[in-house]
Write an enzyme that holds these catalytic residues in place. Structure first.
Site, PDB file in Angstrom:
ATOM      1  CB  VAL A  26      -1.571  -0.238   1.220  1.00 15.71           C
ATOM      2  CG1 VAL A  26      -1.900   1.076   1.152  1.00 15.71           C
ATOM      3  CG2 VAL A  26      -1.776  -1.195   1.292  1.00 15.71           C
ATOM      4  N   PRO A  46       9.086  -1.287  10.948  1.00 15.69           N
ATOM      5  CG  PRO A  46       8.644  -2.592  12.420  1.00 15.69           C
ATOM      6  CD  PRO A  46       8.227  -2.149  11.709  1.00 15.69           C
ATOM      7  CD  GLU A  47      11.278  -6.912   7.621  1.00 12.23           C
ATOM      8  OE1 GLU A  47       9.799  -7.605   7.376  1.00 12.23           O
ATOM      9  OE2 GLU A  47      11.454  -8.408   8.872  1.00 12.23           O
ATOM     10  N   PRO A 177       2.582   1.204 -36.977  1.00 12.65           N
ATOM     11  CG  PRO A 177       2.706  -0.811 -35.670  1.00 12.65           C
ATOM     12  CD  PRO A 177       2.183   0.983 -36.027  1.00 12.65           C
ATOM     13  CG  ASP A 200       2.120   8.601 -45.197  1.00 14.61           C
ATOM     14  OD1 ASP A 200       3.322   9.229 -45.035  1.00 14.61           O
ATOM     15  OD2 ASP A 200       1.658   8.184 -44.436  1.00 14.61           O
ATOM     16  CE  LYS A 222      -6.389  10.410 -54.173  1.00 11.96           C
ATOM     17  NZ  LYS A 222      -7.745  10.328 -53.681  1.00 11.96           N
ATOM     18  N   GLY A 254       4.071   4.309 -38.768  1.00 11.13           N
ATOM     19  CA  GLY A 254       6.064   4.175 -37.907  1.00 11.13           C
ATOM     20  C   GLY A 254       6.359   4.969 -37.530  1.00 11.13           C
ATOM     21  CG  ASP A 255       9.917   7.085 -34.973  1.00  6.89           C
ATOM     22  OD1 ASP A 255       9.522   7.606 -33.565  1.00  6.89           O
ATOM     23  OD2 ASP A 255      10.874   8.286 -35.261  1.00  6.89           O
ATOM     24  CG  MET A 337      10.248   1.128 -47.666  1.00  9.34           C
ATOM     25  SD  MET A 337      10.383   2.717 -47.457  1.00  9.34           S
ATOM     26  CE  MET A 337      12.310   2.639 -46.601  1.00  9.34           C
TER      27      MET A 337
END
Length: 410
Positions: A26, A46-47, A177, A200, A222, A254-255, A337
């Site tokens: 907790v 204590p612990e 992706p 894109d 386009k 993707g990135d 690619m």
């Protein structure tokens, strides 16, 4: 008689003493928020768990290694009682009552003077959810409500009327992706806030259907190029809309910085004086093999992986790739690619020492409903791609990792 509801309030704890009794799970869950709030935390136990001990070692909290003693709460503004000793909890709760210290008890909420809400944050907004006793105070129910609200704020599906965030400029967002659920939370939120989205064909198209009708969606493929190259036209469109004071999202697959020409767009925006935010995306080089059951690294099999663009064949003088060096590597080779050049790539790798029996997997449209995988070797991959009519976008994985998981060929 109906129970009086709890009165919600936000405590400003910076520099104020908070006493935590007990160093178990907790405390481990609650301490980070107390530390983030700037509280001067005294932990008495204590612990403690290893994570709590690490907080003490880092100086984030003060830990006294002992059991609770009367007087521990005398200087506290707030107390969290979470020991495994019922008698100590009751004594500490009574002390908190005497000193008028708001007190949370993990073992007996009804005996506490305060309850801890389920909280979450999103862009400077803190959401706190409490349920009444009549509602059972089920923490799972409370947390589920909290999560739904926070998720709505983060992904933009929950927006306060007339308080929609609009930040003029451009956000370069990696869409992941292909699966619309694999865009980042920040990317989805920025999409929901956009005035204009320039996308894109590799961007997650399903996300566009969620946009309000007022959002202008421009297909970059386009754009009227005129005398400009395609990338110049995209740069000009980004600059033009942003300079009109609009919030623009450039949605890419993707990135943005992994074969996405993202830096070219960042540079063009900087030269035009347009602010730009980059939101990284999940690269298909890792996620698509993973979705097909292929780890790019695996203990005892591959300790490294290399990502290469295959859009230029190895025998093309424009190629910047050291293919002989790649053939000598023992790890995983991931080619993006490369569907159109895989024959030349395989021949070159074998010619420079790679075994013709090296396993190869080709994953088309990875992470989408149309995903399919074709397994082959360097000797057979060119024919397999032709036979199965593999199309772009596809990710090609070369190496022993292909055989680690279950195979799933087309």
């Amino acid at each position: 008689m109906a129970e009086n509801p709890a009165y919600p309030v936000g405590l400003r704890l910076t520099g104020r003493t908070v006493v935590v009794l007990g160093g178990g799970q907790v405390a481990q869950r609650r301490l980070p928020a107390l530390i983030a709030a700037g509280a001067d935390v005294l932990l008495v136990s204590p612990e403690v768990t290893p994570s709590v001990e690490a907080m003490a070692d880092a100086g984030e909290i003060t830990w006294q290694r002992r059991a609770y003693a009367d007087g521990d709460l005398s200087a506290a503004w707030y107390a969290l009682i979470a020991t495994s000793d019922a008698e100590a909890n009751a004594a500490a709760s009574a002390e908190a009552e005497r000193h008028r210290v708001w007190c949370v008890r993990s073992d007996d909420a009804d005996a506490a003077t305060a309850w801890t809400p389920a909280t979450g944050t999103s862009e400077g907004v803190t959401v706190a959810v409490l349920t009444s006793r009549s509602g059972g105070r089920d923490p799972r129910h409370t947390a589920a409500i909290r999560d739904a609200v926070v998720e709505g704020l983060r992904d933009g599906t929950l927006v306060a009327p007339h308080h929609r965030t609009r930040t003029p400029g451009v956000a370069l967002v990696g869409g992941g992706p292909g699966d619309p659920d694999l865009i980042t939370v920040r990317g989805r939120r920025l999409l929901a806030e956009a005035d204009v989205v320039i996308t894109d064909h590799l961007g997650p198209r399903d996300l566009l259907a969620e946009l309000p009708a007022s959002v202008e969606v421009i297909d970059a493929a386009k754009l009227p190029y005129g005398r400009f190259m395609a990338q110049e036209a995209i740069n000009n469109a980004l600059i033009e809309h942003a300079k009109q004071g609009k919030s623009v999202v450039r949605l890419k697959g993707g990135d943005p910085f992994v074969y996405g020409r993202g830096m070219e767009e960042v540079q063009a925006l900087a030269e035009a004086g347009v602010p730009c935010t980059v939101v990284p995306g999940i690269s298909s080089s890792i996620s698509v093999p993973g979705a097909a059951g292929i780890p790019v690294t695996h203990r005892g099999v591959a300790h490294e992986f290399t990502v290469v663009s295959g859009h230029i064949a190895p025998d093309d003088e424009r190629s910047l790739v050291d293919w002989p060096a790649l053939a000598r590597l023992t790890g995983t080779l991931v080619i993006l690619m490369g569907v159109g050049t895989i024959g030349k790539v395989a021949e070159t790798l074998v010619a420079h020492g790679k075994s013709a029996d090296t396993p190869v997997a080709v994953i088309q449209e990875g992470t989408t409903a149309a995903q399919r995988r074709v397994d082959a070797t360097l000797a057979t991959v060119a024919e397999a791609v032709r036979t199965h009519e593999v199309k772009a976008p596809s990710v090609i994985v070369i190496g022993e990792v292909v055989t680690v998981g279950p195979r799933a060929s087309a």
